[in-house]
Design a protein around this motif. Sequence first.
Motif, PDB file in Angstrom:
ATOM      1  N   VAL A 184       0.835  -1.196   0.000  1.00  0.00           N
ATOM      2  CA  VAL A 184       0.000   0.000   0.000  1.00  0.00           C
ATOM      3  C   VAL A 184       0.876   1.255   0.000  1.00  0.00           C
ATOM      4  N   GLU A 185       1.941   1.204   0.847  1.00  0.00           N
ATOM      5  CA  GLU A 185       2.828   2.362   0.893  1.00  0.00           C
ATOM      6  C   GLU A 185       3.530   2.584  -0.440  1.00  0.00           C
ATOM      7  N   GLU A 186       3.996   1.481  -1.039  1.00  0.00           N
ATOM      8  CA  GLU A 186       4.644   1.633  -2.339  1.00  0.00           C
ATOM      9  C   GLU A 186       3.664   2.154  -3.378  1.00  0.00           C
ATOM     10  N   THR A 187       2.424   1.640  -3.293  1.00  0.00           N
ATOM     11  CA  THR A 187       1.406   2.143  -4.220  1.00  0.00           C
ATOM     12  C   THR A 187       1.172   3.625  -4.003  1.00  0.00           C
ATOM     13  N   LYS A 188       1.060   3.994  -2.722  1.00  0.00           N
ATOM     14  CA  LYS A 188       0.885   5.410  -2.427  1.00  0.00           C
ATOM     15  C   LYS A 188       2.074   6.229  -2.912  1.00  0.00           C
ATOM     16  N   GLN A 189       3.278   5.657  -2.692  1.00  0.00           N
ATOM     17  CA  GLN A 189       4.475   6.376  -3.131  1.00  0.00           C
ATOM     18  C   GLN A 189       4.480   6.559  -4.644  1.00  0.00           C
ATOM     19  N   LEU A 190       4.092   5.475  -5.353  1.00  0.00           N
ATOM     20  CA  LEU A 190       4.013   5.593  -6.812  1.00  0.00           C
ATOM     21  C   LEU A 190       2.974   6.627  -7.216  1.00  0.00           C
ATOM     22  N   GLU A 191       1.839   6.619  -6.496  1.00  0.00           N
ATOM     23  CA  GLU A 191       0.827   7.627  -6.789  1.00  0.00           C
ATOM     24  C   GLU A 191       1.355   9.033  -6.505  1.00  0.00           C
TER      25      GLU A 191
END
Length: 1937
Positions: free
Chosen positions: A1120-1127
Motif C-alpha cells: 500500500v505504501e509503495e502504491t501510495k508512493q508511486l501515486e
Amino acid sequence: MEHGVTGPEHVKPSNSFFGKLAKSTCGPLKAIEVRSHLCDTPNSSPRCTAHITLSVYGRLRSVSRGRYARVWIPDPEEVWKSAELLKDYKPGDKVLQLRLEEGKDLEYCLDPKTKELPPLRNPDILVGENDLTALSYLHEPAVLHNLKVRFIDSKLIYTYCGIVLVAINPYEQLPIYGEDIINAYSGQNMGDMDPHIFAVAEEAYKQMARDERNQSIIVSGESGAGKTVSAKYAMRYFATVSGSASEANVEEKVLASNPIMESIGNAKTTRNDNSSRFGKYIEIGFDKRYRIIGANMRTYLLEKSRVVFQAEEERNYHIFYQLCASAALPEFKTLRLGNANYFHYTKQGGSPVIDGIDDAKEMVNTRQACTLLGISDSYQMGIFRILAGILHLGNVEFASRDSDSCAIPPKHDPLTIFCDLMGVEYEEMAHWLCHRKLATATETYIKPISKLHAINARDALAKHIYANLFNWIVDHVNKALHSTVKQHSFIGVLDIYGFETFEINSFEQFCINYANEKLQQQFNMHVFKLEQEEYMKEQIPWTLIDFYDNQPCINLIEAKMGILDLLDEECKMPKGSDDTWAQKLYNTHLNKCSLFEKPRLSNKAFIIKHFADKVEYQCEGFLEKNKDTVYEEQIKVLKSSKKFKLLPELFQDEEKVISPTSATPSGRVPLSRTPVKPAKARPGQTSKEHKKTVGHQFRNSLHLLMETLNATTPHYVRCIKPNDFKFPFTFDEKRAVQQLRACGVLETIRISAAGFPSRWTYQEFFSRYRVLMKQKDVLSDRKQTCKNVLEKLILDKDKYQFGKTKIFFRAGQVAYLEKIRADKLRAACIRIQKTIRGWLMRKKYMRMRKAAITIQRYVRGYQARCYAKFLRRTRAAIIIQKFQRMYVVRKRYQCMRDTTIALQALLRGYLVRNKYQMMLREHKSVIIQKHVRGWLARVHYRRTLKAIVYLQCCYRRMMAKRELKKLKIEARSVERYKKLHIGLENKIMQLQRKIDEQNKEYKSLLEKMNNLEITYSTETEKLRSDVERLRMSEEEAKNATNRVLSLQEEIAKLRKELQQTQTEKKTIEEWADKYKHETEQLVSELKEQNTLLKTEKEELNRRIHDQAKEITETMEKKLVEETKQLELDLNDERLRYQNLLNEFSRLEERYDDLKDEMNLMVSIPKPGHKRTDSTHSSNESEYTFSSEITEAEDLPLRMEQEPSEKKAPLDMSLFLKLQKRVTELEQEKQSLQDELDRKEEQALRAKAKEEERPPIRGAELEYESLKRQELESENKKLKNELNELQKALTETRSPEVTAPGAPAYRVLLDQLTSVSEELEVRKEEVLILRSQLVSQKEAIQPKNTMTDSTILLEDVQKMKDKGEIAQAYIGLKETNRQSPQDYHMLNEDGELWLVYEGLKQANRLLESQLQSQKKSHENELESLRGEIQSLKEENNRQQQLLAQNLQLPPEARIEASLQHEITRLTNENLFYEELYADDPKKYQSYRISLYKRMIDLMEQLEKQDKTVRKLKKQLKVFAKKIGELEVGQMENISPGQIIDEPIRPVNIPRKEKDFQGMLEYKKEDEQKLVKNLILELKPRGVAVNLIPGLPAYILFMCVRHADYLNDDQKVRSLLTSTINGIKKVLKKRGDDFETVSFWLSNTCRFLHCLKQYSGEEGFMKHNTPRQNEHCLTNFDLAEYRQVLSDLAIQIYQQLVRVLENILQPMIVSGMLEHETIQGVSGVKPTGLRKRTSSIADEGTYTLDSIIRQLNSFHSVMCQHGMDPELIKQVVKQMFYIIGAVTLNNLLLRKDMCSWSKGMQIRYNVSQLEEWLRDKNLMNSGAKETLEPLIQAAQLLQVKKKTDEDAEAICSMCNALTTAQIVKVLNLYTPVNEFEERVLVSFIRTIQLRLRDRKDSPQLLMDAKHIFPVTFPFNPSSLALETIQIPASLGLGFISRV
C-alpha cells in the motif's frame, strides 16, 4: 559591572496614584490594599513608576488553586523570585510571611522608611502574552517572567513591548524564516499575527505605502544578541515581498551585500562568533509602485584596532582567515599565504577556527557575492593582494640600533613580499618604516624613530590601509546598488552596536555608548509622543509624565567644553597626552556634573552615568585613537605604486573636501534621504581637512543619522542575548535584565504604566465580561452598557477612563476584573457541577437499583438451576455406579475366562506340536532310508550290467575274427572270381537302375536325414538339458544327504540349546516383567513429554501463524505504501508538468503582451498607406509558437503518466529554454516586422512604377497555357504510375513479396498514398486552371491591374534564389488576380502552386537521375525500351481507368485508385518473375535494386516534403501581406469595374437527405465564428438558456465538416483560432469565475468530443452505432488533443487562482476569528498591538459567507456542465486552500491556540463536511485535505499531561508534522483560569516519541500548492445531428449538413 538586587531597602519611590478594588465575591468583605510598582536596580537612579496603595495587602485568592496573593521579591541569583503570602498583611506589619515556589517559608522584611511592598504577580492567564503591555501589573519582574516563559516554555523568541519588538537570540536555527512564513505575514496587520521580525518589516512596508513617509527599522543590542541576523531577515523580507522594478535582480544584490560586509566587517569575539565590528545604516529605495530599485549603505566607526590586535579567544576579521584557508588555490599562489597561525595579525587570539564554519567555503560565497555586485575578478584579486599585503606587513620585524632608532634586516622576506604585492620600492618603504619627517616653518628634518614607535607606525599603516579598503568596498557596493530610476521612498535598516560595558572600556566603547544615548533619547521621545497621540485621539485627559531624559548625559559628551571638545582640543596640543586630558576632564566636570565621576583609585579614568548603567572609561589610548595618526611619507610611497592601480585609488578620497554634515566617516554620500542642508565648507578648510579627528567625524555622522531617523517613522527591534555561553534556549535572568534596562524596554513599560496601560474596545470588553452583566443591563448601545457595568464593578472612577472607541484602565484593574470574572465563572461552574452531579447520582442510583433487581433475578434463577442440576447429577450418579459396578464384575469374569482359555490353548498346542515333530522326524527318516536303499541297488545293477556287456563284447570279437579268416581264404580262390562274374553285366545294368533309384532315395533320405538331424539336435539339446538337470539333481541329492547329516547334528545341538533356552526363558520372563514395568513408566513419561511437545508445537504453530499474518500485513502495508508512493510520484510528475505548463502560459502571456505592444508601435499610420491588422495571421503565429514549444522543448513533459527518477534539473533548464525562446521569437518578430515594412514600401514604389508600364497580358496568357499543358502532362504521368501500381497489386501472384508485412508491400502502399493525394491535388489544379483560362479568355481588360507579379517575383527571388519558387509564386498571384474573395477556391493561400512546383522540381531531379543511370547501363538499354513500351501501353489503359474514376464520387474514387495500383504492382512483379525465372540470382538482384530505388525515392520525397512544408510557412506570411495590399488596392477599383468582372463558376454541393451532425461555414466566416461563439459570448446566458457545452459541440461539428472535406488547412486554421480565441477571452476576463469555469467546461467537452469521435477503439466503446458513423475519417488530431489538454490545465490553474483570490479574505475571519458558537471563547487583553476583532460586524466574513461562496462556485460549475470528476477536483482544491490557510494562521497566532478555539474549528469543519454530504462530494478527497486542521483542533482539546496522553497524541496527529505538533503545544494558551498550560516536560516527551518520524521540517503548509489535475474521459450521449443552433448566438452564416 555586576548588576543585582540586594534588597528592598534601597528602593526609592516616585510618583504614585491611588485607588480601591471592589470586595471579593467569594469571601468576607474586606478592604484590600494592593501596591504595584516598577523599580530599577538599587544602584540606579530613582526612576520607580506607578504604585497602587490600598488599605490591606491581603487575600487575593487564585480561582483554580485557592491560594493567597502572589508577589515578586528580589533575589541575588534569579533577580526576582515568586512567593505567596501565608498571612494577611495588616498596616503596620514590618514582616511578610511568604512561601517560595520550591516550598521554603520566608520572612520578608519591609523597609521601615518607605514601607515599600513587593510587586504583585499577574494572573497566570495573562502570563505568556504576545505584548508585554497586555499585562495588568507592569513592572520589571512581570516583564522578565513573561519573556522567560515565552522563551523557555513556548520557544518563542519574539515579543512585543508596545512599539518595540524584543528578539531573544535562541542560538539555534529555527524554521520560522522560510518563504512560506514571509507569505503568511505579507499583507497582515501587525496585531493579527504572533510577534516576528517579518511583522515589523511588513508594518514598515505598509506604512511607507499608506502614509507616503519614509520608514526606519532600528535594530540594537549587545554583541551576540542577533542584530545582524535580524537586519538581514528584514532586508530579505523586503526583497521577497516587493520584488524589483527591473530585470537586474536588485533584491538579490541587496542581499548579496551581506556576505561581503560580514567578511570584511565581522569578527569572532568572546561573546559572538560573528560580531559586527561596525555600525551600518542601509537605505532600501523603492519606486512609486513600491518595488526595490536600489540601496545605499552608510557605515559607522569600524573597529580598526582589531586589524593589528585581538584579545584572547578572539579573531581578526573573517576575510583574513578565508584567505589563509584558500591559500592553496592556483590564483592565490602569488599571494604567498600560509596558515593563519603564521601571521602575527591572525594568531594573537589563539583561536583561528570557529566550530561549524568552513572558511574556504565562506570565501567562495564572498567571491560569488562580489561577482554579483559587479566587482570584477581583477578588482577582487587586487583586494586580496592588499589584504595579503597587510598580513605580510604584520610580520615585518624591527631591530633596535639604540634607544631612538631602529632598522629592518636586509632582504627581510615579509617586507619583500609586501613590497612586491603593493608594487612599491623595498628600500623606500623600509626607510620610511624606520624614519619620519618633521616639518618646521623653515626646514624639514628626517628623524629616526625607536622600535616601539616603528611598530606603532607599522600597525597604524596597516589599520589605515584596511580602513581605506573597507571604505572603497563600501563605495563599490553602493555603486552596484545605485539605481538610475528616481527614488520615491525608502526604508532604512539600522544595525548598530548596543550599549557596551567591559572590564576595560576605551574610546570605541565611549563612542558606542554615546551613539546609544542619542538613540535612547530619540526612542523616549517617540514613545512619549505615541502615548500622547493615543490619549488625544481618544480624548482622554492627559497629564504629563515625568520620564527620564538623558539630554544632560548627551550634553556632557557633545556640548561645548564637553568630553569630545576637550578631547579634540587636547589632540591639537603639541604635547597633549591622555593624562593631561584626564586632568582637564576632572577640572571641568568633576563635582559640577552629577553624571560625571572620578574613580577612587585611578587618575587615568573617568565614570559616566549613562541611561543604562555607570561605565568607567580608561583614558589611555583615547588621544591616539582620536587622532588616528598615519605618517604621510608612508602613504606617499603607497600612492607612488604604478604596478598596482587599485592601491592609489584607495587614497584618492583623502584629497577631497568632505563636509562634516554631508559625508559619512568613510567619505561616502548616501543614495537618498530626506533633504538635510549640509553646512557650507569654510574657506581654508581644504588643506587641513584630512586632519579631522575620529570623534568629530563620528559626531557629525551621528547627527546626520539622527536627522534621518527623525525624518522617518521609526520601528524598534531590541535584541537580547539570553546567556554568555551561546547555549540554545538557556535564559540567564541577570544578563537579560541588564539588557532590558539598557535597551529601553523597561522605559516603555514605565511610560505605559504611568498612565492607562490596559486598553479595551467596547466590543471586546462587552464580549469578555458579558458574564458579569445581567440581562437587564445589556442595552443596544454597547458603550453605555460598558459604562453602566464599570460603574458598578469599579467604584473609583480614577481607575478607568472612557475614550471614543476604547476603555482605558489603570495598572492592576484588568487583573481585578479577571478575578471577578473568574469568581463568577467559578460560581456558575459550581452550580453546573452541583446540578450535573445530582443528575448523575440519580442516574447512577436508578442504574444500580435496576442492576440489583436484575442481579437478584439472575441469582435466584441460577440457584434454582443449580438445585435441579444437583438432582439430575444424583440420579445420573446412581445409574453410573450401577453400570460401573456391572462393568467391573463383567470385566473381571471376562479376564479370568480369557486367561483359562489361553492356558488351555497353549498347553494343547504344545502337546500337538511335540507329536507333530515326532511324526515329521519318522517320515523324514523313512524317506532317507528309501533313497539310500535305492541308490545302493542301482550301484549294484550298474556293476553287473557292465560286466555282462564286457563279456558279450569279448565273445563277439572272437566270433568275428573267425569269420574274417574264412573270408580271406575264399577270396584267394579263382573259382570264386568266376562265379562272381557270371551275369555281371546284367547285374551292372540292374545296379545302374538301382543306383538311380538309390540316388532318388538318397535325396529323399537326405531330406529326411536333414529333418532328423534337426529333430535330433533339438532332442539332443533337450536330453543334454535333462542330463544337466539330472546331474544337478544328483548333486542336490548329494548335498541334501550331506545336509541331512548336518541337520541331524544340528538337531542334536538344538536339543541341547532348547534346554538351555528353557532355563534362560525363565530368567528372561522375570527380566521382561521388570522391563515392562519400567517401559510403562517410560511411556507415561514420554506421553507427558509428548503432551508438552504438542503444546509447544501448537504454540509455535500459533506464533508462526501470527508471524505469517504479521508478515502478510507488513507486506500489504508495504504494498500500500509503495502504491501510495508511486501515486505520489505520479502526482509529483503531473504537478511538475502542470507547473511548467503554468510557467509556459505566463511566458506566453508575456509574449502576447510584448506582441501587442509591438503591434501598437507598428500600427502608427503612415502617409499614403493604411494597413489593417490580420487577426488570422496573429492567431496563426501564436499557434506556431505554441506548437514549437510543445513539440520541440516540452516533449519530455508529455509523459505525465510515467514517473521519472531524474526530476531536479529539468524544471530550471526548461524555464530558461522558454525564456530564451521568448526572446528569440521577439527578435524574430521584430525582424519580420521590419521586413514587412520594407516590403510595403517596395510595393508602394512598384505600384507607382506599374502605372507607367504597358500591359503584358499576352505574355501572361502564354505562360498560363504553358503551365496548363505542363500540368496535364504531369497529371498523365501520375495517372499512369498510379494505374500500374494498382494493376500490379490487383493481379499479385507472389504472396511472399506482396504479403501485408513484406517491405515491398509497405513501400508500395506509402507510394500509393502519396500518389493518390498528389493525383487529387493535380485534378483540382487542372480544373482551376481550366476555369481560370476560360475566365481570362472571356475578359482581357487592362483594368484588372493588380499587377504585382514582377514586384513579387523580385521579392521572392530576394528571399529564395530559386526560379521554380518564384514562378510558383507568380502563378499564385495570377490565380488570385480576379477577386480577393475567391482565395479559398485556390486552397486558401495557393499552396497548390507551391506544392506543384516543388513536386515538379522533385520529378525533374528524379528524371535527371534516371538519365544518368541510363547512360551508365548501356547493356540494359534494350530491356528498358521494352519495359517503356509496355509501360506506355499500360499508361493508356490506366488513363482510361482514371477518366472513369474521375466520374466516381470521392470515396469510391480512392478505393478504385487503390485497387488499380495494387493490380499494376502485381502485374509488374509477375512480369519480372517470369523474366528472371531461369536465373534466380538476377531476379534477387533485381528485387534488391528495386528496394534500393524505392528507399532512395522515399528519402528524396521526404526531403522534398520538408522543403515544401518550410516554403509553405514562408509563403503563408507573404500571401497574407499581399492580401492586405490587394485589399487596399481593391478599394481604388470603381463599382463599374467590379460589375464587369466575370462571374466565376462555383461548386454546387450535393444535397444530403439526412443531417450528418456537421456544420458548414465559409473560410472567410471563420473569424466571425470565433468572435460570436468565443470572444463575445456571455457565459451567464449560455449556461442558463442553452444546453451545457454547446460551443464545444458547435466547434466540433465544424471540425467534422472540414474533416469530411479533407481540408487540412481549414481544420488547422479552425483549431488554432479556437485555441487562441479561448486564450484571449481568459486573458481579458480571467478574473471572472463564471467565464473561467465556462471555458474550462467547454474545453474539456471539446477534448472529449475529439476523443469520442477519433475512431480509436478505446474511445468508441460507449458510442452508439450512429455516433460511430460520425467519427473523423481523414485526420488524426492526437496532437491537437494534447494542445487542448494543456490548455485545459492552464484554465484549471487559472480557475484555482480565481477562487483562491475570492476565498482568501474570507478564510481566516470565517474559520478562526468569527465565533460561530457564541460565548465559548472570550477575548483576552491584547496590549498596544490590537488584533482584528473576532466579533462579527457588517463587513466581517463568517462561516456562512464561506459556505455561500462554495454554493455559488458549485452551482456555477454545475450549470456550465462541468464533468463531475473535475468538480470534485476543484472542490478538493478549495478545501485544501481553506485548511492550509486556516492551519498556517493558527500556527502563527498564539491567541488562537486554546481549547475553546479548537471547539470552534471543529464545529466549522463539521459544517464544511455537512456541505460536502449535501452535495454528494464526500468521495472527492476534500475531507482528507482538512485532516491536518482537524487534528490540530483535536490537539487543542485533548488532555496533555501523562505519557498515555502523549502516546495518544502521537498516534492521532499523523497528518501533522513534528514541527507543527510542537508549535501548537508551545502556543497553547489558556483563555480561562480553568485551563492549564502545557508543561515543558510533556512537550519534550512528544518530541522524543516523534524523533523517528520522517516528515518535512517545514512549519507551514504550502497554501499555493495546486493538486495535479486529470481529465477522465467522459463521452457524451447527445446525438450531434439533433443539436439546434439558437438564433441568439448570431451564427446564421453556419448551415447544418
